[in-house]
Motif scaffolding. Structure first.
Motif: not given
Length: 111
Positions: A1-7
């Motif tokens: 699973m690809e991580e995403i940023s808070w933004d």
């Protein structure tokens, strides 16, 4: 699973709304309903939802659902879907709607 940023997460407009009208959608390729959802300050938005396995039309008005509100509109047959109604697959792949535990004012954002 690809991580995403808070933004990245903050870019997704996730809100709760109340279904005010539900109709059969016989033109859909897969069994679905047409929904009209009151999203508070965003107004009433339309969505096509493949939820016919777990929900009867007459039980949907008044039900609150969690929606993604900033996808571009999508033409589904003769119907323009304006928001994505969210849900989870059961063990057979049928969708169960994502909703809140308690009544929440329409249009409130997920935090």
């Amino acid at each position: 699973m690809e991580e995403i940023s808070w933004d990245d997460f903050r870019k997704v407009d996730i809100r709760i709304g109340t279904i005010v009208e539900a109709k059969e959608f016989p033109e859909a390729k897969k069994p679905a309903y047409q929904l009209w959802i009151d999203l508070g300050e965003l107004g009433i938005k339309k969505s096509s939802a493949q939820i016919t396995d777990h929900y009867q039309l007459n039980a949907l008005p008044g039900k609150q659902v969690i929606c993604i509100c900033n996808f571009p509109p999508k033409q589904i047959g003769p119907f323009m879907s304006e928001v994505l109604v969210t849900g989870f697959e059961d063990s057979k792949g049928a969708i169960i709607l994502a909703t809140g535990d308690e009544k929440i004012p329409n249009g409130k954002k997920l935090h």
